[in-house]
Design an enzyme around this catalytic site. Structure first.
Site, PDB file in Angstrom:
ATOM      1  N   THR A  35       0.854  -1.189   0.000  1.00 29.32           N
ATOM      2  CA  THR A  35       0.000   0.000   0.000  1.00 29.32           C
ATOM      3  C   THR A  35       0.893   1.243   0.000  1.00 29.32           C
ATOM      4  O   THR A  35       2.107   1.127   0.155  1.00 29.32           O
ATOM      5  CB  THR A  35      -0.978  -0.040   1.206  1.00 29.32           C
ATOM      6  OG1 THR A  35      -1.707  -1.268   1.148  1.00 29.32           O
ATOM      7  CG2 THR A  35      -1.943   1.104   1.265  1.00 29.32           C
TER       8      THR A  35
ATOM      9  N   ASN B 277      -3.046  -3.999  -2.598  1.00 27.12           N
ATOM     10  CA  ASN B 277      -3.042  -4.933  -1.480  1.00 27.12           C
ATOM     11  C   ASN B 277      -1.632  -5.478  -1.266  1.00 27.12           C
ATOM     12  O   ASN B 277      -0.828  -4.850  -0.607  1.00 27.12           O
ATOM     13  CB  ASN B 277      -4.072  -6.044  -1.638  1.00 27.12           C
ATOM     14  CG  ASN B 277      -4.303  -6.754  -0.318  1.00 27.12           C
ATOM     15  OD1 ASN B 277      -4.019  -6.186   0.739  1.00 27.12           O
ATOM     16  ND2 ASN B 277      -4.773  -7.979  -0.335  1.00 27.12           N
TER      17      ASN B 277
END
Ligand code: GLY
Length: 561
Positions: free
Chosen positions: A373, A393
């Site tokens: 992230t 992710n």
């Protein structure tokens, strides 16, 4: 003194040896100027350039995110999703939710084998792990707050993709480490695969990505969610077990949500509501630890860590039980952050002993560590503030590069509870509230946050790090508000993290040993991990002095107007 404040002061640590043509700037202090802090110097510079060209913080936000999709492919993205928290200089506060959604063909048992066992390889790697991307729709939803046209905001990214840029040693190492994954999950070798080993200073040119960005520049939303790009995404799905359809792409919608607002010791906190658990957890943790007069203690002292860990543990237990996409579940936020509920929750806190997590649920195995992230903090000279956390992710998401389109697709489906009680890649467990349903947004931990003092931006903050995100933002707020530390002392201090399950405190390797020893006596267990998060912070004092600090844990960098 005042005169001094008018000068731009570069308190920079420059690591120019890592680059051929870019410098990492770790801190800038200046007076009433715009600033961008992001994970990559070229992305921060792309945003700052837009500010210099007359754009506002929202223009810079769009340009920086597009640039990150090129220069920071491990997490910057057009194939993922994110959350934006904005505070305008007229006092308007808003959030944009461009989180991915489960494809229409998704089912609650799609990652279970015949025996009912969860297959986390399927939810984490390859085409079935991909949620419908939201980022490009998010950039278009941001446009109504912008001054400049999208064609101008996307241009720096097109130039970076087309002409290439020198990669850092960190990026070279990551690309080399994941080469086999890229080859396994993409049918044609992408720009990210080198026949030799990548090394610092090598030029990464992304012609396919440049062409995709040009289609977006020419055709707007349809340049991604329709036409050639959408056809390429769906064709990529069909090369394996992917289920995203043309209709899933066409039907993707950004949701504008009311921010999660609460007060903390005279400051107004503006953060992300569900489907990110981040804002709710932040409110719960700050409120619970305020019952113990945290301001009496010091950063990373045994007492402060104990109180904060116990707040983290209780908040994460609530996350697993109550949180998910509010379009599919009853939103219990108001109850969860109420003083009455939290006072009751805090009754089990014991100053002389750790509360066993088993009192709140059953113990489940250890999580994998991860720092994926990415976060962007932006302020413009007119006083508009933006805090964005965006993600694929995992590192490089699903590792699938869309053939011909040149970008990574997310593996955000793993953020659903793929089977109640089975931990995701961050070790977070969930239940019914976060089960997979078509069109649903998976629960997130991203915590883009803006703190206001007297109604004006005071701190803009956020970080990557999966489930460590809310706890790192929590520590930042406490460091600034309770311990009165500088942004640099806040961002670069060793971090700790507890998420209810597993029942252990994760600490960075340089965490104070005396604190660990004291807390071990009270039955706390520790895991030493390499690093937690990469916080990007902008602080604005009452004289208008703006301090931007980029996390020292990576190539993160500040650029000013
Ligand atoms: N994928 C990390 C998060 O949304 O929390």
């Amino acid at each position: 003194m005042k005169k001094y404040l008018l000068f731009v002061l570069l308190v920079a640590q420059c690591f120019s040896a890592q680059f051929t043509d870019i410098n990492v700037v770790k801190e800038i202090r200046t007076h009433r100027k715009g600033m961008v802090v992001s994970a990559h110097p070229l992305a921060s510079e792309a945003g700052a350039k837009i500010l210099r060209a007359g754009g506002n913080a929202f223009d810079a936000a769009v340009a920086t995110q597009y640039a990150l999709a090129v220069v920071y492919p491990q997490a910057g993205n057009i194939g993922g999703g994110g959350f934006l928290v904005g505070v305008k200089n007229n006092g308007e506060k808003f959030t944009l939710d461009y989180r991915e959604t489960a494809p229409s063909k998704a089912t609650s048992n799609m990652y279970l084998d015949k025996t009912g066992k969860a297959d986390t390889d399927l939810s984490q790697n390859g085409r079935l792990a991909v949620g419908v991307p939201g980022s490009v729709a998010g950039f278009y939803a941001t446009l109504k707050h912008c001054k400049l046209p999208m064609s101008q905001l996307i241009q720096p990214a097109i130039d970076l993709a087309e002409k290439g840029f020198s990669i850092t040693s960190r990026e070279a190492k990551l690309l080399n480490t994941h080469k086999e994954d890229f080859l396994k999950h993409s049918i044609i070798a992408s720009a990210f695969v080198s026949t030799d080993q990548w090394k610092a200073g090598d030029l990464l040119v992304q012609k396919d990505l440049a062409a995709t960005l040009k289609r977006i520049q020419k055709d707007g939303m349809n340049g991604f969610y329709g036409g050639e790009t959408a056809a390429m995404i769906v064709a990529e799905m069909r090369k394996g077990n992917g289920i995203i359809t043309l209709d899933d792409l066409k039907n993707y919608k950004v949701v504008e949500r009311k921010p999660l607002l609460f007060q903390y010791k005279g400051n107004d906190i503006v953060s992300m509501p569900l489907p990110s658990s981040g804002g709710v957890l932040l409110a719960q943790m700050l409120k619970m630890s305020s019952f113990e007069n945290l301001e009496k203690y010091q950063q990373n002292s045994a007492k402060a860590v104990q109180i904060m860990v116990e707040a983290e543990r209780r908040a994460f237990a609530d996350r697993a039980e109550f949180m998910g996409d509010p379009a599919f579940i009853e939103d219990k936020t108001a109850m969860l952050i109420s003083d009455e509920y939290l006072k009751n929750r805090w009754k089990s806190y014991r100053p002389d002993l750790a509360t066993p997590s088993s009192q709140l649920g059953k113990i489940i195995k250890q999580p994998k560590e991860s720092t994926e992230t990415t976060h962007i903090s932006i302020l413009d000279k007119e006083g508009n503030a933006v805090s964005i956390t965006t993600t694929l992710n995992g590192l490089y998401g699903s590792k699938v590069v869309v053939a011909g389109a040149g970008f990574f697709l997310n593996n955000e489906m793993d953020d659903f509870s793929i089977k109640p009680g089975v931990p995701n890649m961050f070790g977070a467990v969930g239940g019914e509230a976060n089960k997979i349903e078509p069109g649903k947004r998976m629960l997130s931990s991203m915590t883009p946050t803006i703190i206001l003092k007297n109604g004006k931006p005071f701190i803009i903050v956020g970080t990557p790090g999966g489930t460590t995100i809310p706890t790192s933002v929590y520590q930042s707020v406490v460091d600034i508000v309770d311990f009165k530390l500088t942004p640099n002392m806040t961002v670069n201090a060793p971090k700790f993290h507890h998420q209810w399950l597993p029942d252990a405190i994760s600490v960075e390797k340089n965490f104070p040993e005396n604190t660990i020893a004291e807390l071990e006596k009270l039955n706390y267990r520790f895991d030493r991990i390499s690093q937690i998060g990469r916080t990007e912070m902008i602080a604005i004092d009452e004289n208008g002095v703006v301090t931007g600090v980029a996390d020292g844990r990576g190539d993160d960098s500040v650029a000013s107007e």
